[in-house]
Write a protein that holds these residues in place. Structure first.
Motif, short mmCIF file in Angstrom:
data_model
loop_
_atom_site.label_atom_id
_atom_site.label_comp_id
_atom_site.label_asym_id
_atom_site.label_seq_id
_atom_site.Cartn_x
_atom_site.Cartn_y
_atom_site.Cartn_z
N LYS A 9 24.33 31.17 15.58
CA LYS A 9 23.41 31.26 17.48
C LYS A 9 24.10 30.90 17.83
CE LYS A 9 20.11 28.61 15.80
NZ LYS A 9 21.20 27.56 14.49
N THR A 10 25.52 29.84 17.45
CA THR A 10 26.65 29.25 18.60
C THR A 10 27.76 30.19 18.52
OG1 THR A 10 26.98 28.18 16.36
CG2 THR A 10 25.90 26.66 17.86
N ALA A 11 27.62 31.38 18.33
CA ALA A 11 28.69 31.85 17.37
C ALA A 11 29.81 32.52 19.35
CB ALA A 11 28.85 33.19 16.79
N GLY B 38 33.51 26.09 9.03
CA GLY B 38 32.79 25.02 7.63
C GLY B 38 30.96 24.74 9.14
N HIS B 39 30.81 26.43 9.27
CA HIS B 39 29.76 26.18 11.05
C HIS B 39 28.31 25.51 9.91
CE1 HIS B 39 31.04 27.32 13.89
NE2 HIS B 39 32.49 28.16 12.91
N SER B 40 28.36 24.90 8.49
CA SER B 40 27.23 24.06 7.66
C SER B 40 25.77 24.67 7.66
CB SER B 40 27.79 22.91 7.97
OG SER B 40 28.44 22.23 8.20
N ASP C 240 30.30 15.87 8.16
CA ASP C 240 29.22 15.71 8.77
C ASP C 240 28.05 16.74 9.09
OD1 ASP C 240 30.66 17.22 9.88
OD2 ASP C 240 30.66 15.24 11.36
N GLN C 241 28.56 17.90 7.91
CA GLN C 241 27.49 19.38 8.28
C GLN C 241 27.72 19.52 10.38
OE1 GLN C 241 23.56 18.33 7.14
NE2 GLN C 241 24.68 17.51 5.24
N TYR D 263 26.45 32.28 1.36
CA TYR D 263 27.03 31.03 1.11
C TYR D 263 28.32 30.91 2.65
CZ TYR D 263 27.73 30.75 -3.92
OH TYR D 263 27.23 30.75 -4.63
N ASP D 264 28.10 29.20 3.16
CA ASP D 264 28.60 28.51 3.92
C ASP D 264 29.40 28.17 3.77
OD1 ASP D 264 29.61 29.02 6.90
OD2 ASP D 264 27.21 28.29 7.35
#
Ligand SMILES: Cc1cc2nc3c(=O)[nH]c(=O)nc-3n(C[C@H](O)[C@H](O)[C@H](O)COP(=O)(O)OP(=O)(O)OC[C@H]3O[C@@H](n4cnc5c(N)ncnc54)[C@H](O)[C@@H]3O)c2cc1C
Length: 386
Positions: free
Chosen positions: A340-342, A333-335, A315-316, A309-310
């Motif tokens: 990869k962006t952490a 809300g990283h959707s 707007d994702q 679950y995330d």
């Protein structure tokens, strides 16, 4: 135990760990409070794709800055993220050709190594892919995947070596505010005090926002994945691939291939629900689709399937920035795309908290205020995950 810190980070996923690492690197002493253990949420279930192909510049820039970490993990963080370079392919159907071209140009203008290749090139690169249903694809030769739990743990270990603290089995049950300012949190292990509290609680984040009276549009997103054993003839590896034609992505990991689907990911479920097994019907649908793209997989076998679950927003895109009482920040809300962006997100949020302005990537479009201001983020594709 001294329960006072410079900042309290709620949640020990990859985002909380990255923030702790960057705050500690800048000399702050944060405490991470995690209700279970590091990587217990979405992070531990993440497919770990590391690619830059996005349809909005802010995502691409965050992924690109983060990519520098994945390529140089030992030097920049220490430990191992398990980054494996397999290359990455973005396959789309004809309705997305214009967007694919436009996005590839945008990515190239940032400096990201990517270009369009023909379906014949894809066939040479991936002899077991069916390539008769698209004309060209975007290719990133440097991209691949990393191991999400290893990534989060090495960030957390590096943070601790620089003075951060981690308290596990510690559920935050209340956020303390005095005179409009954050003062700390209540937990099952007592009170913790800090002038800064950051909500990195993933699919659980809405509960914490409510504790400080913040009403933001937020939901939960469930996503199932399966591992299949590739037949030996399929070769040792293949590129990580997002395949819009089949609403699917897949990547190799040793002799296994991980498959996820981009449709039928239910919203609104409790992140505490059982997710050790995939939902009924998922495996059949996923097997059918991977066999369409890689017919040789008909000779493969199911290894395992589970879910995760995330948090998801309308707007994702993630919510990153300050809101509510002074000292309260959101990074949630990283959707379905926040592994990869952490590294870059942790760095940007550290700049915001310490310097009051962000210089690494302009993340102002991700601010919590965008919902009230009607400034939702739109890309050229309808949806992309992972
Ligand atoms: C199956 C799946 C596949 C994915 N694949 C990819 C991919 O390939 N590439 C990609 O970039 N992204 C992917 N994602 C998305 C990515 O994994 C997430 O966006 C990212 O891991 C979010 O990290 P996080 O730290 O925000 O949240 P989490 O990892 O969920 O961490 C939140 C933590 O907060 C803790 N917590 C919650 N409430 C409290 C509380 N009250 N007190 C204390 N602790 C609390 C939880 O226990 C949890 O450990 C995927 C997600 C899923 C579910």
């Amino acid at each position: 135990m001294d329960n006072t810190a410079d900042a309290i980070i709620i949640g020990g996923g990859v985002q909380g760990a990255s923030l702790a690492f960057h705050l500690a690197q800048r000399g702050m002493k944060p405490i991470v409070l995690e209700k279970k253990f590091v990587g217990a949420g979405a992070t531990g279930r993440s497919s770990g794709l590391v690619r830059m192909h996005y349809d909005t510049e802010v995502d691409a820039r965050l992924a690109w800055v983060s990519f520098d970490y994945f390529r140089n993990w030992k030097e920049m963080v220490g430990g191992d993220s398990g980054f494996t370079r397999t290359g990455f392919l973005q396959i789309v159907g004809d309705k997305h050709y214009d967007a694919l071209k436009q996005n590839t140009k945008m990515l190239q203008s940032i400096g990201i190594p990517t270009w369009l290749i023909s379906s014949d090139d894809v066939a040479r690169l991936c002899p077991h892919y069916y390539t008769g249903d698209f004309e060209f694809a975007a290719y990133e030769p440097e991209s691949g995947y990393a191991m999400p739990s290893d990534t989060a743990n090495s960030l957390m270990n590096a943070a601790r070596q620089q003075g951060a603290r981690l308290v596990q089995d510690c559920t935050v049950s209340g956020v303390k505010v005095n005179g409009g300012r954050i003062t700390g949190v209540d937990t099952a292990q007592g009170e913790f005090h800090a002038p800064v509290v950051v909500n990195c609680a993933g699919a659980w984040a809405e509960k914490l926002n409510q504790m400080v009276g913040l009403e933001l549009p937020y939901d939960t997103w469930r996503h199932d994945t399966m591992f299949v054993m590739r037949p030996r003839q399929a070769g040792p590896s293949h590129p990580a691939t997002i395949d819009f034609r089949h609403e699917m992505y897949f990547r190799s990991e040793g002799e296994l291939t991980l498959v996820g689907l981009e449709d039928n990911n239910p919203l609104g479920g409790s992140p505490d629900d059982e997710s050790d097994h995939a939902l009924p019907g998922f495996v059949d649908r996923a097997v059918d689709r991977i066999c369409q793209r890689m017919p040789i997989m008909e000779q493969g076998g199911l290894h395992s399937a589970h879910g995760g679950y995330d948090g998801i927003t309308p707007d994702q895109h993630p919510i990153i920035g300050a809101a509510g009482p002074d000292g309260y920040y959101l990074n949630c809300g990283h959707s379905g795309t926040g592994f990869k962006t952490a590294p870059a997100v942790g760095r940007c949020l550290t700049e915001l908290i310490i310097d009051g302005e962000v210089t690494t990537v302009d993340i102002s479009s991700l601010a919590p205020s965008r919902f009230q201001e009607g400034k939702l983020i739109g890309g050229t594709y309808d949806n992309i995950w992972t």
